[in-house]
Scaffold this motif. Structure first.
Motif, PDB file in Angstrom:
ATOM      1  N   ILE A   1      -8.156   2.300  -4.858  1.00 25.94           N
ATOM      2  CA  ILE A   1      -8.173   0.936  -4.326  1.00 25.94           C
ATOM      3  C   ILE A   1      -9.285   0.150  -4.998  1.00 25.94           C
ATOM      4  CG2 ILE A   1      -8.534  -0.488  -2.261  1.00 25.94           C
ATOM      5  CD1 ILE A   1      -7.468   3.135  -1.850  1.00 25.94           C
TER       6      ILE A   1
ATOM      7  N   GLN B   1      -4.507   7.801  -4.011  1.00 27.51           N
ATOM      8  CA  GLN B   1      -4.573   6.383  -4.333  1.00 27.51           C
ATOM      9  C   GLN B   1      -5.962   5.966  -4.798  1.00 27.51           C
ATOM     10  OE1 GLN B   1      -3.050   4.401  -0.740  1.00 27.51           O
ATOM     11  NE2 GLN B   1      -1.360   3.588  -1.976  1.00 27.51           N
TER      12      GLN B   1
ATOM     13  N   GLY C   1     -10.909   2.150   6.145  1.00 25.65           N
ATOM     14  CA  GLY C   1     -10.633   2.260   4.717  1.00 25.65           C
ATOM     15  C   GLY C   1     -11.864   2.674   3.934  1.00 25.65           C
TER      16      GLY C   1
ATOM     17  N   ILE D   1      -8.913   9.966  -2.444  1.00 24.50           N
ATOM     18  CA  ILE D   1      -8.789   8.509  -2.331  1.00 24.50           C
ATOM     19  C   ILE D   1     -10.093   7.903  -2.831  1.00 24.50           C
ATOM     20  CG2 ILE D   1      -8.492   6.539  -0.777  1.00 24.50           C
ATOM     21  CD1 ILE D   1      -7.013   8.472   1.151  1.00 24.50           C
TER      22      ILE D   1
ATOM     23  N   VAL E   1       0.833  -1.207   0.000  1.00 21.26           N
ATOM     24  CA  VAL E   1       0.000   0.000   0.000  1.00 21.26           C
ATOM     25  C   VAL E   1       0.866   1.255   0.000  1.00 21.26           C
ATOM     26  CG1 VAL E   1      -1.817   1.256   1.209  1.00 21.26           C
ATOM     27  CG2 VAL E   1      -1.835  -1.237   1.201  1.00 21.26           C
TER      28      VAL E   1
ATOM     29  N   PHE F   1      -3.798   4.183   3.724  1.00 25.09           N
ATOM     30  CA  PHE F   1      -4.088   4.826   2.442  1.00 25.09           C
ATOM     31  C   PHE F   1      -3.392   6.185   2.350  1.00 25.09           C
ATOM     32  CE2 PHE F   1      -8.511   2.638   1.964  1.00 25.09           C
ATOM     33  CZ  PHE F   1      -7.878   1.419   1.779  1.00 25.09           C
TER      34      PHE F   1
END
Length: 328
Positions: free
Chosen positions: A218, A216, A236, A292, A190, A212
């Motif tokens: 995911i 990013q 998350g 994110i 990560v 995180f």
């Protein structure tokens, strides 16, 4: 006549770039209403750990109705058998003619990776250069091929509980010419990647949201479609701007979403929308370079329909498969 397609035939007729395009289209079709995706239903009995999931869909442009029967059986590992097995049936959406029956292994692996690629296309930063993989099995190999259809990755960082699997993975993707770097922990993956794919059948969170980093993207892919299993913890889900493949499926089957909701980390409003709405231009995906984003991939029948159309047409053209008259 009904065309029977085994795994070998499907491997021969399917390619990743065409699958990514087909999956992109079917996501948009769902948003536009020209395809329909009911919430899947699951069946089981107390005497076994097996769960049988029925995944239907219908679409106008592919001109198909489809249904997948997915057997999810964790104890199969003790029998030396795959934990998931499936069959896909295709029918003409107007006449109901049974067109084909497909083994589900190859289509499921390829269309799952293609869905991740579509999400990455719309939700990741365009200059993403490092791909992170948690899990190094066959699904990870398929993901590398799919992700290279949408982003110019230069390096892969990967972690698996099994060192030998990482070695086999590196050999399987060597022809892509990317630098493959094994990492000692999931946390290190990560920390080093721009786009992360979680590809494990983990029951408990294997990725923590506190890891995180801004910017990013995911892809939470690997957890089985059970509301008590997840790969990403509640933090998350709370830290990311979350998109799902299908709202009804996420509400019924996504442990990543449902457990975070039960723990009070998020509300239902935490889900921005479905990936198809982004593909159709109805909602905005990524808004800036520091956001994110997270795609919660549970798996939907519409993807089997899209790849089924592709496989059926190509098998007919190439004379593959076995035709059977089921009416006799």
């Amino acid at each position: 006549m009904t065309l029977m397609l085994n795994a070998s035939a499907l491997q021969a007729v399917l390619d990743m770039p065409s699958t990514v395009q087909a999956v992109d289209r079917i996501f948009a079709d769902l948003a536009r209403g020209t395809a329909a995706q009911p919430t899947p239903s699951a069946m089981g009995v107390p005497s076994a750990d097996s769960s049988f999931i029925v995944m239907p869909s219908v679409a106008a442009e592919p001109a198909l109705a489809s249904v997948k029967l997915l057997a999810d059986i964790p104890s199969n590992a003790q029998r030396g058998l795959p934990s998931q097995r499936s069959l896909i049936m295709l029918a003409d959406h107007i006449t109901g003619d049974p067109l084909a029956i497909l083994d589900g292994k190859v289509p499921t692996r390829i269309r799952t990776a293609a869905a991740t690629a579509v999400a990455t296309k719309y939700l990741s930063c365009p200059d993403s250069a490092v791909l992170g993989l948690i899990g190094a099995g066959a699904l990870a190999v398929a993901h590398v091929e799919a992700m290279l259809c949408v982003r110019r990755f230069e390096k892969i960082v990967v972690w698996s509980r099994t060192e030998q699997r990482v070695t086999e993975f590196a050999a399987a993707v060597a022809h892509h010419g990317l630098d493959v770097v094994p990492m000692a922990t999931a946390k290190e993956v990560v920390a080093a990647c721009d786009v992360l794919c979680t590809l494990t059948p983990s029951v408990d969170p294997i990725v923590q949201g506190e890891w995180f980093r801004p910017g990013q993207h995911i892809n939470a892919v690997g957890a089985r479609p059970r509301p008590t299993e997840r790969e990403v913890d509640a933090e998350g889900m709370a830290r990311a701007r979350v998109f799902v493949d299908h709202w009804g499926t996420a509400q019924a089957k996504s442990g990543d979403y449902l457990l975070a909701l039960a723990e009070g980390a998020i509300t239902e409003q935490a889900i921005v929308g479905e990936l198809g709405q982004v593909a159709a231009g109805e909602i905005v995906g990524r808004r800036d370079a520091r956001e994110i984003t997270l795609f919660n991939s549970v798996g939907i029948g519409a993807l089997d329909l899209a790849i089924g159309r592709l496989a059926y047409d190509r098998a007919l053209e190439q004379g593959l498969g076995q035709s059977v008259d089921l009416s006799l």
